[in-house]
Motif scaffolding. Structure first.
Motif, PDB file in Angstrom:
ATOM      1  N   MET A 201       0.627  -1.054   0.111  1.00 14.22           N
ATOM      2  CA  MET A 201      -0.111  -0.087   0.194  1.00 14.22           C
ATOM      3  C   MET A 201       0.666   1.385  -0.055  1.00 14.22           C
ATOM      4  O   MET A 201       0.512   2.279  -0.562  1.00 14.22           O
ATOM      5  CB  MET A 201      -0.801   0.055   1.231  1.00 14.22           C
ATOM      6  N   LEU A 202       1.961   1.315   0.635  1.00 12.25           N
ATOM      7  CA  LEU A 202       3.010   2.284   0.701  1.00 12.25           C
ATOM      8  C   LEU A 202       3.544   2.520  -0.859  1.00 12.25           C
ATOM      9  O   LEU A 202       3.598   3.541  -1.254  1.00 12.25           O
ATOM     10  CB  LEU A 202       4.222   2.019   1.560  1.00 12.25           C
ATOM     11  N   VAL A 203       3.740   1.263  -1.431  1.00 14.23           N
ATOM     12  CA  VAL A 203       4.245   1.444  -2.757  1.00 14.23           C
ATOM     13  C   VAL A 203       3.026   2.025  -3.576  1.00 14.23           C
ATOM     14  O   VAL A 203       3.315   2.838  -4.402  1.00 14.23           O
ATOM     15  CB  VAL A 203       4.584  -0.252  -3.387  1.00 14.23           C
ATOM     16  N   LEU A 204       1.764   1.429  -3.492  1.00 14.83           N
ATOM     17  CA  LEU A 204       0.669   2.219  -4.417  1.00 14.83           C
ATOM     18  C   LEU A 204       0.639   3.801  -4.075  1.00 14.83           C
ATOM     19  O   LEU A 204       0.529   4.599  -4.989  1.00 14.83           O
ATOM     20  CB  LEU A 204      -0.610   1.707  -4.030  1.00 14.83           C
ATOM     21  N   ARG A 205       0.712   4.143  -2.950  1.00 12.45           N
ATOM     22  CA  ARG A 205       0.628   5.561  -2.508  1.00 12.45           C
ATOM     23  C   ARG A 205       1.740   6.175  -3.162  1.00 12.45           C
ATOM     24  O   ARG A 205       1.591   7.434  -3.811  1.00 12.45           O
ATOM     25  CB  ARG A 205       0.621   5.773  -1.292  1.00 12.45           C
ATOM     26  N   ALA A 206       3.008   5.709  -3.321  1.00 13.03           N
ATOM     27  CA  ALA A 206       4.121   6.319  -4.001  1.00 13.03           C
ATOM     28  C   ALA A 206       3.862   6.488  -5.528  1.00 13.03           C
ATOM     29  O   ALA A 206       4.224   7.493  -5.984  1.00 13.03           O
ATOM     30  CB  ALA A 206       5.218   5.525  -3.805  1.00 13.03           C
ATOM     31  N   VAL A 207       3.045   5.415  -6.128  1.00 14.31           N
ATOM     32  CA  VAL A 207       3.028   5.318  -7.430  1.00 14.31           C
ATOM     33  C   VAL A 207       1.886   6.478  -7.654  1.00 14.31           C
ATOM     34  O   VAL A 207       2.151   7.411  -8.810  1.00 14.31           O
ATOM     35  CB  VAL A 207       2.517   4.057  -8.042  1.00 14.31           C
ATOM     36  N   VAL A 208       0.930   6.473  -7.037  1.00 13.48           N
ATOM     37  CA  VAL A 208      -0.107   7.666  -7.157  1.00 13.48           C
ATOM     38  C   VAL A 208       0.380   8.787  -7.099  1.00 13.48           C
ATOM     39  O   VAL A 208      -0.059  10.031  -7.878  1.00 13.48           O
ATOM     40  CB  VAL A 208      -1.122   7.436  -6.135  1.00 13.48           C
ATOM     41  N   GLU A 209       1.148   9.246  -5.956  1.00 12.94           N
ATOM     42  CA  GLU A 209       1.948  10.541  -5.873  1.00 12.94           C
ATOM     43  C   GLU A 209       2.965  10.932  -7.092  1.00 12.94           C
ATOM     44  O   GLU A 209       2.694  11.755  -7.724  1.00 12.94           O
ATOM     45  CB  GLU A 209       2.517  10.581  -4.712  1.00 12.94           C
ATOM     46  N   ASP A 210       3.573   9.982  -7.605  1.00  8.96           N
ATOM     47  CA  ASP A 210       4.438  10.193  -8.806  1.00  8.96           C
ATOM     48  C   ASP A 210       3.807  10.321 -10.016  1.00  8.96           C
ATOM     49  O   ASP A 210       4.264  11.264 -10.762  1.00  8.96           O
ATOM     50  CB  ASP A 210       5.509   8.927  -8.801  1.00  8.96           C
ATOM     51  N   TYR A 211       2.524   9.697 -10.121  1.00  4.53           N
ATOM     52  CA  TYR A 211       1.871   9.863 -11.493  1.00  4.53           C
ATOM     53  C   TYR A 211       1.238  11.236 -11.706  1.00  4.53           C
ATOM     54  O   TYR A 211       0.908  11.659 -12.543  1.00  4.53           O
ATOM     55  CB  TYR A 211       0.958   8.596 -11.718  1.00  4.53           C
ATOM     56  N   ILE A 212       0.680  11.563 -10.482  1.00  2.00           N
ATOM     57  CA  ILE A 212       0.085  12.757 -10.301  1.00  2.00           C
ATOM     58  C   ILE A 212       0.991  14.029 -10.670  1.00  2.00           C
ATOM     59  O   ILE A 212       0.635  14.894 -11.354  1.00  2.00           O
ATOM     60  CB  ILE A 212      -0.533  12.936  -8.769  1.00  2.00           C
TER      61      ILE A 212
END
Length: 384
Positions: free
Chosen positions: A18-29
């Motif tokens: 879930m931390l990886v997911l959050r990081a992906v979302v933040e970077d993609y945004i």
């Protein structure tokens, strides 16, 4: 013990994913480019190898949180991924003091309610870079602030009705016999004294029940007509006007073909107002609601997100009015927090699903709170 260890390891693995997911979302945004495991390793201290992150991203894809647009590309969030991200936002950073002061300064220069709402839409659009939508307060949720009745013809009266939200409604009332100026003034004073701060449904009941010594047939007929006016206002469920800004900003950033369904949807103002109302009333983050893509249930909005919040407060007649005040900076602060109040209108932002949710939520919330306090301030301001 071995089973407990397995469960513990599984929980830790899921937590890390879930931390990886959050990081992906933040970077993609931030980049709007597919995110790979190598870039995550460099940009975030996740404490594991690039290979482990790659495995986590593959698992998140299997679970529906991420999607890989091309075989050799990184991954981007799905609606499910964005929803998890939004729901798990621990805190939404408030706007800076300078930004809040800027909102107060920009909107305090308004000369009318309509001007305030137009300015609010432009300002929210400037902050987010997205389409901003503001609805005007619905008469059905307003309360009576003041009514003035004046003759405008030999057989016509004009009722000028001011609501607590600052709206002014005018209704002509035909009469067979004109009451005297003194009698009309006396009766208006009584209506204002007995009906101030009541909903229009309650005000209609109260007007019909009012009686004074020596009341004439003219006033009795007028009371019935005015009660009918109040009832029609109580039945008005529409937020009569919708103010929008920022469409040109979106057009400059995205291909026209991609935006055609969105612009078509925006033409259906009733649909947009109903959507904002539904999302705002289902909010659970400091009064701000978020609908992502298909959650809008609107064909033209399947590729966008809507962030909205109610503003203003409509109270039951037996509840205590909200308390709003200016803080030491001169900015309006909403301190009501009443569970017995509902919004009288909505403000929102419409943008791509990869919008900056934290900034958008903070901006929508700040503008909504200012509008709430501004309406409350208008409600106690002299009308002269």
């Amino acid at each position: 013990m071995k089973i407990e260890a397995v469960y513990k390891e599984a929980r830790m693995t899921q937590s890390r994913r879930m931390l990886v997911l959050r990081a992906v979302v933040e970077d993609y945004i931030r980049s709007q480019e597919p995110v790979g495991s190598s870039s995550l390793t460099k940009a975030h201290d996740l404490g594991v190898s690039s290979a482990t992150i790659r495995n986590d991203m593959a698992a998140l894809e299997d679970e529906g949180y991420l999607i890989q647009p091309h075989t050799s590309a990184g991954r981007i969030p799905t609606e499910k991924g964005y929803r998890y991200f939004v729901d798990r936002l621990a805190t939404v950073m408030p706007l800076s003091q300078a930004q809040r002061n800027g909102i107060a300064t920009f909107l305090s220069g308004s000369v009318s309610l309509q001007d305030t709402l137009q300015r609010a839409a432009r300002l929210l659009s400037q902050i987010t870079g997205q389409i901003a939508v503001v609805t005007s307060p619905s008469l059905s949720k307003a309360t009576l602030r003041h009514v003035e009745i004046v003759p405008v013809g030999v057989a016509t009266l004009l009722a000028v009705i001011i609501t607590d939200t600052g709206r002014v409604a005018q209704h002509t009332i035909p009469v067979l016999h004109m009451p005297s100026a003194a009698e009309l003034a006396r009766w208006c004073e009584l209506v204002n004294r007995q009906c101030e701060s009541l909903s229009f449904a309650k005000a209609a009941e109260q007007v019909r029940s009012l009686s004074i010594v020596g009341i004439s047939e003219q006033i009795t007929a007028l009371a019935e007509s005015l009660a009918g006016v109040f009832e029609s206002m109580a039945d008005d469920e529409r937020a009569n006007e919708l103010y929008m800004a920022g469409a040109s900003n979106m057009a400059h950033r995205h291909a026209a073909a991609d935006l055609a369904p969105l612009f078509d949807a925006l033409e259906e103002q009733v649909v947009i107002m109903r959507l904002m109302s539904t999302v705002g009333e289902e909010s659970d983050r400091d009064g701000v609601g978020v609908a992502i893509g298909s959650e809008t249930h609107t064909p033209g909005l399947m590729n966008v997100s809507v962030v909205t919040s109610g503003y203003g407060r409509s109270h039951n007649d037996d509840t205590t009015d909200q308390q709003d005040h200016r803080d030491h900076t001169g900015s309006f602060t909403d301190t009501s927090g009443s569970a017995d109040s509902t919004p009288v209108a909505f403000v929102g932002s419409i943008g791509p699903t990869h919008m900056d949710y934290e900034t958008t939520i903070a901006a929508v919330r700040a503008v909504a709170r200012y509008l709430t306090a501004s309406l409350a301030h208008t409600g106690v301001r002299d009308t002269d």
